[in-house]
Design an enzyme around this catalytic site. Structure first.
Site, short mmCIF file in Angstrom:
data_model
loop_
_atom_site.label_atom_id
_atom_site.label_comp_id
_atom_site.label_asym_id
_atom_site.label_seq_id
_atom_site.Cartn_x
_atom_site.Cartn_y
_atom_site.Cartn_z
N CYS A 117 0.55 -2.39 15.41
CA CYS A 117 0.70 -2.03 13.99
C CYS A 117 0.15 -3.14 13.10
CB CYS A 117 2.18 -1.80 13.70
SG CYS A 117 2.53 -1.59 11.94
N GLY A 162 6.55 -1.79 6.45
CA GLY A 162 7.93 -2.27 6.53
C GLY A 162 8.86 -1.41 7.34
N GLU A 163 10.02 -1.98 7.67
CA GLU A 163 11.05 -1.29 8.44
C GLU A 163 12.18 -0.94 7.47
OE1 GLU A 163 11.87 0.22 11.25
OE2 GLU A 163 13.84 0.38 10.34
N SER A 204 11.46 6.64 8.65
CA SER A 204 11.10 6.33 10.03
C SER A 204 11.55 4.91 10.38
CB SER A 204 9.58 6.45 10.21
OG SER A 204 9.21 6.00 11.50
N GLU A 259 0.84 -1.19 0.00
CA GLU A 259 0.00 0.00 0.00
C GLU A 259 0.88 1.25 0.00
OE1 GLU A 259 -4.23 -1.32 1.76
OE2 GLU A 259 -2.79 -0.75 3.31
N CYS A 295 5.62 -4.91 16.05
CA CYS A 295 5.06 -3.95 17.03
C CYS A 295 3.59 -4.29 17.23
CB CYS A 295 5.22 -2.52 16.53
SG CYS A 295 6.94 -2.12 16.14
N ASN A 337 -4.12 4.61 16.11
CA ASN A 337 -5.14 4.28 15.10
C ASN A 337 -5.58 2.84 15.32
OD1 ASN A 337 -5.02 6.78 13.70
ND2 ASN A 337 -3.08 6.13 12.80
N CYS A 340 -1.28 6.01 10.13
CA CYS A 340 -0.03 5.38 10.60
C CYS A 340 -0.34 4.01 11.17
CB CYS A 340 0.59 6.19 11.73
SG CYS A 340 1.21 7.76 11.21
N CYS A 363 6.16 -6.78 7.65
CA CYS A 363 7.26 -6.31 8.50
C CYS A 363 7.58 -7.38 9.53
CB CYS A 363 6.87 -5.01 9.20
SG CYS A 363 8.22 -4.33 10.19
N SER A 379 10.94 5.72 16.14
CA SER A 379 9.72 5.35 16.87
C SER A 379 10.09 4.97 18.30
CB SER A 379 9.04 4.18 16.17
OG SER A 379 8.65 4.56 14.88
N LEU A 380 9.69 5.80 19.24
CA LEU A 380 10.08 5.60 20.63
C LEU A 380 8.97 4.92 21.43
CD1 LEU A 380 12.76 6.38 21.91
CD2 LEU A 380 11.76 8.58 22.57
N HIS A 381 7.85 5.57 21.57
CA HIS A 381 6.62 5.04 22.19
C HIS A 381 6.70 4.78 23.69
CE1 HIS A 381 5.50 4.66 18.07
NE2 HIS A 381 6.17 3.55 17.86
N CYS A 393 3.45 8.52 1.07
CA CYS A 393 3.90 7.64 2.15
C CYS A 393 4.13 6.28 1.49
CB CYS A 393 2.85 7.56 3.24
SG CYS A 393 3.29 6.39 4.54
N1 SAH Z 1 8.67 0.76 10.43
C1 SAH Z 1 8.84 2.14 10.64
C2 SAH Z 1 7.96 3.02 9.78
C3 SAH Z 1 6.52 2.65 9.57
S1 SAH Z 1 5.36 2.96 10.81
C4 SAH Z 1 8.65 2.49 12.10
O1 SAH Z 1 8.11 1.68 12.82
O2 SAH Z 1 9.06 3.58 12.49
C5 SAH Z 1 5.22 4.72 11.00
C6 SAH Z 1 4.84 5.13 12.42
O3 SAH Z 1 3.50 4.72 12.76
C7 SAH Z 1 5.74 4.51 13.48
O4 SAH Z 1 6.11 5.46 14.44
C8 SAH Z 1 4.83 3.47 14.10
O5 SAH Z 1 5.22 3.10 15.39
C9 SAH Z 1 3.50 4.16 14.07
N2 SAH Z 1 2.36 3.28 14.24
C10 SAH Z 1 2.30 1.95 14.01
N3 SAH Z 1 1.06 1.48 14.29
C11 SAH Z 1 0.33 2.54 14.70
C12 SAH Z 1 -1.03 2.69 15.10
N4 SAH Z 1 -1.88 1.66 15.13
N5 SAH Z 1 -1.45 3.92 15.45
C13 SAH Z 1 -0.61 4.98 15.41
N6 SAH Z 1 0.67 4.88 15.02
C14 SAH Z 1 1.14 3.68 14.66
FE1 SF4 Z 2 7.13 -2.70 11.39
FE2 SF4 Z 2 7.07 -0.08 11.87
FE3 SF4 Z 2 4.84 -1.56 12.04
FE4 SF4 Z 2 6.75 -1.81 13.88
S1 SF4 Z 2 5.50 0.01 13.47
S2 SF4 Z 2 5.67 -3.49 12.88
S3 SF4 Z 2 8.56 -1.56 12.62
S4 SF4 Z 2 6.01 -1.17 10.20
#
Ligand code: SAH
Ligand code: SF4
Length: 350
Positions: free
Chosen positions: A122, A167-168, A199, A95, A119, A298, A342, A115, A222-224, A108
């Site tokens: 995600c 993807g990462e 990212s 996508e 996480c 999200n 995201c 991936c 991505s810290l969280h 984007c």
């Molecule tokens: N793999 C990379 C880039 C893709 S995700 C990464 O993880 O950074 C882009 C951003 O969306 C990241 O910060 C990720 O943690 C965040 N993200 C993933 N799932 C999400 C969700 N359900 N709601 C909000 N942000 C999310």
């Molecule tokens: Fe992969 Fe980024 Fe999603 Fe984590 S947030 S599973 S690294 S795409």
């Protein structure tokens, strides 16, 4: 057996020049061909009439345009977001999202099918890992968006790319950086230094390599969570690359490149959105060139958490700003109705 046709989107301009010579053609044609690929966004060799017939015949015999077919196209009711489901040659799909947020057009784009990082919140992580994308498949997504704007006769051009799709990107370092080299070419899409943001979940060796190689991209991390235990519960990759090593790599990156890093923080109600969490991230980033992107969670099928309410998000921002002098923005919730936000990108197995 003759070799598989080369995807022209896999080549930098210099590589294309060398390739023309290998095919017995005059490298003089490179500039014209590159122009067709990335300025005119031609969708077939037939749409390159100014190339001599001999050149087009050679291209047809040895090369292909790795255009990605649109399997589906969905518009968000927000009027700003469009999502493309694009088919790859092996029946896998990815996508790509076109966003018209700050008056600019941003694509984007994805770096992998699925991936491997897992996480928990995600959708891409929930679908698991299928394969890396080739550079040409990454480039083709930007071309797809640029061409869609052209076909719709939109006055705006593609201005920015964020590698924040599926993807990462640092897990697929070589192909991603090769794609960046093609995307930034001034004679093509010209998505140079300030226009590409990558990212990462926090792949420490990749961040250090980016710094060493001084790659012309903005970096988002991505810290969280601000403690190792809390982070590992959300981001399994943190077990491999612990928070202290990640922060050391970020420090090295900022010192070497003199660039600020964007730190992403997905705000989950009751999980990482309290005043205490805001202070913990403030402490962690104190003195670093940093901006925090707060992303209210999200919805995804595999995770039950709820997004932080806007009042708590404002409070989080306030604490970062007033107590720590750390700037932050809250990501607007857009494209959620079409699962283009995201972390919402996912496709069924091909
Ligand atoms: N793999 C990379 C880039 C893709 S995700 C990464 O993880 O950074 C882009 C951003 O969306 C990241 O910060 C990720 O943690 C965040 N993200 C993933 N799932 C999400 C969700 N359900 N709601 C909000 N942000 C999310
Ligand atoms: Fe992969 Fe980024 Fe999603 Fe984590 S947030 S599973 S690294 S795409």
């Amino acid at each position: 057996m003759s070799p598989a046709p080369l995807n022209l989107y896999d080549l930098t301009r210099e590589q294309l020049r060398v390739q023309l010579v290998r095919w017995g053609l005059n490298p003089f044609h490179c500039a014209r061909l590159w122009n067709y690929l990335y300025i005119e966004l031609a969708d077939s060799f037939a749409a390159m009439p100014e190339l001599p017939a001999k050149v087009r015949a050679q291209l047809k015999a040895h090369a292909r345009l790795g255009i990605l077919a649109t399997a589906q196209e969905t518009d968000s009711s927000d009027g700003f977001t469009r999502k493309y489901l694009l088919s790859l040659d092996d029946a896998a799909a990815i996508e790509t999202v076109l966003m018209r947020y700050t008056g600019r057009v941003t694509a984007c784009i994805s770096s992998q099918v699925g991936c491997a990082m897992g996480c928990v919140f995600c959708a891409t992580g929930q679908m698991g890992y299928t394969r890396h994308l080739a550079a040409g498949e990454i480039v083709a997504q930007a071309v797809h968006v640029a061409r869609a704007l052209r076909v719709a006769r939109e006055p705006r051009r593609l201005r920015n790319v964020v590698l924040m799709g599926m993807g990462e990107p640092l897990h697929n370092y070589e192909s991603v950086m090769h794609a960046v080299d093609i995307l930034r070419d001034d004679a093509g899409l010209a998505l140079g230094a300030e226009r590409i943001t990558l990212s990462t979940v926090g792949v420490v060796p990749g961040i250090l390599r980016l710094a060493r190689e001084k790659r012309p991209v903005h970096l988002a991390v991505s810290l969280h969570a601000a403690t190792q235990a809390e982070r590992a519960a959300l981001v399994p990759a943190a077990r491999k690359w612990p928070l202290d090593e990640l922060m050391a790599a970020c420090r090295t990156y900022s010192e070497t490149t003199r660039r600020r890093i964007f730190y992403e923080w997905t705000l989950i109600e009751g999980r990482n959105d309290s005043a205490g969490h805001a202070r913990a991230v403030g402490e962690l980033l104190r003195g670093l060139p940093a901006q925090v992107n707060l992303i209210p969670l999200n919805p995804t099928a595999g995770y039950a958490g709820a997004p932080t309410r806007s009042e708590a998000a404002r409070n989080f921002q306030q604490i970062l700003a007033v107590e720590f002098g750390v700037r932050s923005t809250v990501r607007q919730r857009r494209g959620i109705d079409i699962a283009a936000g995201c972390g919402q990108l996912a496709v069924a197995a091909g």
